[in-house]
Design a protein around this motif. Structure first.
Motif, short mmCIF file in Angstrom:
data_model
loop_
_atom_site.label_atom_id
_atom_site.label_comp_id
_atom_site.label_asym_id
_atom_site.label_seq_id
_atom_site.Cartn_x
_atom_site.Cartn_y
_atom_site.Cartn_z
N PRO A 177 -0.39 -11.02 -4.34
CA PRO A 177 -1.52 -10.14 -4.68
C PRO A 177 -1.95 -9.23 -3.55
N ALA A 178 -1.84 -9.69 -2.32
CA ALA A 178 -2.28 -8.87 -1.17
C ALA A 178 -1.26 -7.83 -0.76
N GLY A 179 -0.04 -7.90 -1.31
CA GLY A 179 0.98 -6.92 -0.95
C GLY A 179 1.47 -7.05 0.48
N GLY A 180 1.42 -8.24 1.05
CA GLY A 180 1.83 -8.43 2.44
C GLY A 180 3.31 -8.20 2.67
N LEU A 181 4.14 -8.55 1.68
CA LEU A 181 5.58 -8.38 1.85
C LEU A 181 5.97 -6.90 1.84
N ARG A 182 5.39 -6.14 0.94
CA ARG A 182 5.65 -4.69 0.90
C ARG A 182 5.14 -4.02 2.18
N ALA A 183 4.01 -4.49 2.67
CA ALA A 183 3.47 -3.91 3.91
C ALA A 183 4.40 -4.17 5.08
N PHE A 184 4.98 -5.36 5.13
CA PHE A 184 5.94 -5.69 6.20
C PHE A 184 7.18 -4.80 6.12
N LEU A 185 7.62 -4.52 4.91
CA LEU A 185 8.82 -3.70 4.73
C LEU A 185 8.55 -2.21 4.88
N HIS A 186 7.29 -1.79 4.78
CA HIS A 186 6.95 -0.36 4.74
C HIS A 186 7.74 0.32 3.62
N LEU A 187 7.78 -0.35 2.49
CA LEU A 187 8.60 0.12 1.37
C LEU A 187 7.78 -0.02 0.08
N PRO A 188 7.27 1.07 -0.46
CA PRO A 188 6.47 0.97 -1.68
C PRO A 188 7.33 0.62 -2.88
N ALA A 189 6.68 0.05 -3.88
CA ALA A 189 7.39 -0.30 -5.12
C ALA A 189 7.77 0.95 -5.88
N THR A 190 8.95 0.90 -6.51
CA THR A 190 9.44 2.00 -7.33
C THR A 190 9.49 1.53 -8.78
N PRO A 191 8.83 2.24 -9.67
CA PRO A 191 8.84 1.80 -11.08
C PRO A 191 10.26 1.72 -11.62
#
Length: 227
Positions: A177-191
């Motif tokens: 929920p906090a989006g910590g993994l995406r923040a670590f990757l610096h990679l936003p989700a792609t639909p």
């Protein structure tokens, strides 16, 4: 026989230092004196006042000299002037180095019961980020390829992905929920696209697949995780 005229009537007064002037009756009597005077005049050079020599104009020579000097200086400058080195062709922009090779952060995700699950406690593992789509085909393919001893972890956004893994497969469905993994990757989700991460036994991220297109994107690295 001449007569004195200096004191005679009708003549102007003459300077006394001339003495007594006698004018002869016959002008031929003066021929000898006239000839002597002419000889004296011919023997004496006339002193004409010399005119100053014409001063030659210096404008044209100076102009020629100036043009020659400027031409020489221009030639020397063209030869000796430091030439700027052409700038090398700019290379395409290189993005900053990704997280590959770095330890996975100590993140706590949550399961279906909202209980915290330490992510690094599941290594070695393959993580499939399904916060952009459920991507059931990609999840099913990865589940079938995961070797024994390797955990497959699906990570959704708010709630864990619901699916039924095959018997014996080591699969965990978690949420971030906090989006910590995406923040670590610096990679936003792609639909519509899933992202895959492969983490070894030491918790080091060995590969990131930003957009999973087929199993060939991660097959070789996945096989090495069990070793």
């Amino acid at each position: 026989m001449g007569k004195p005229d200096a004191d005679g009537p009708g003549l102007p007064d003459l300077p006394p230092e001339w003495g007594r002037v006698v004018v002869p009756d016959d002008a031929s009597a003066l021929a000898a004196d006239a000839e002597q005077i002419r000889r004296e005049l011919r023997g004496t050079p006339r002193r004409a006042t010399p005119s100053p020599p014409a001063r030659p104009s210096l404008a044209l020579p100076l102009l020629v000299l100036l043009v020659a000097v400027l031409t020489t200086l221009a030639g020397l400058a063209a030869v000796t002037w430091p030439r700027s080195t052409p700038a090398p062709a700019t290379s395409p922009y290189a993005p900053p180095a990704g997280p590959t090779g770095r330890p996975l952060p100590a993140l706590d995700l949550v399961d279906a019961g909202q209980s915290p699950v330490p992510l690094r406690g599941l290594v070695p593992m393959m993580i499939i980020l399904v916060d952009g789509c459920s991507c059931p085909d990609d999840v099913a393919t990865a589940t079938a390829l995961v070797p024994a001893g390797v955990t497959l972890v699906t990570v959704a956004g708010d709630r864990p992905l619901r699916f039924t893994p095959p018997p014996g497969a080591s699969v965990r469905a978690l949420a971030d929920p906090a989006g910590g993994l995406r923040a670590f990757l610096h990679l936003p989700a792609t639909p519509g696209v899933a992202t895959a991460l492969l983490v070894d036994r030491a918790g080091v991220l060995v590969k990131v697949v930003p957009e999973v297109r087929s199993a060939e994107d991660y097959r070789a690295e996945l096989a090495h995780l069990a070793r």
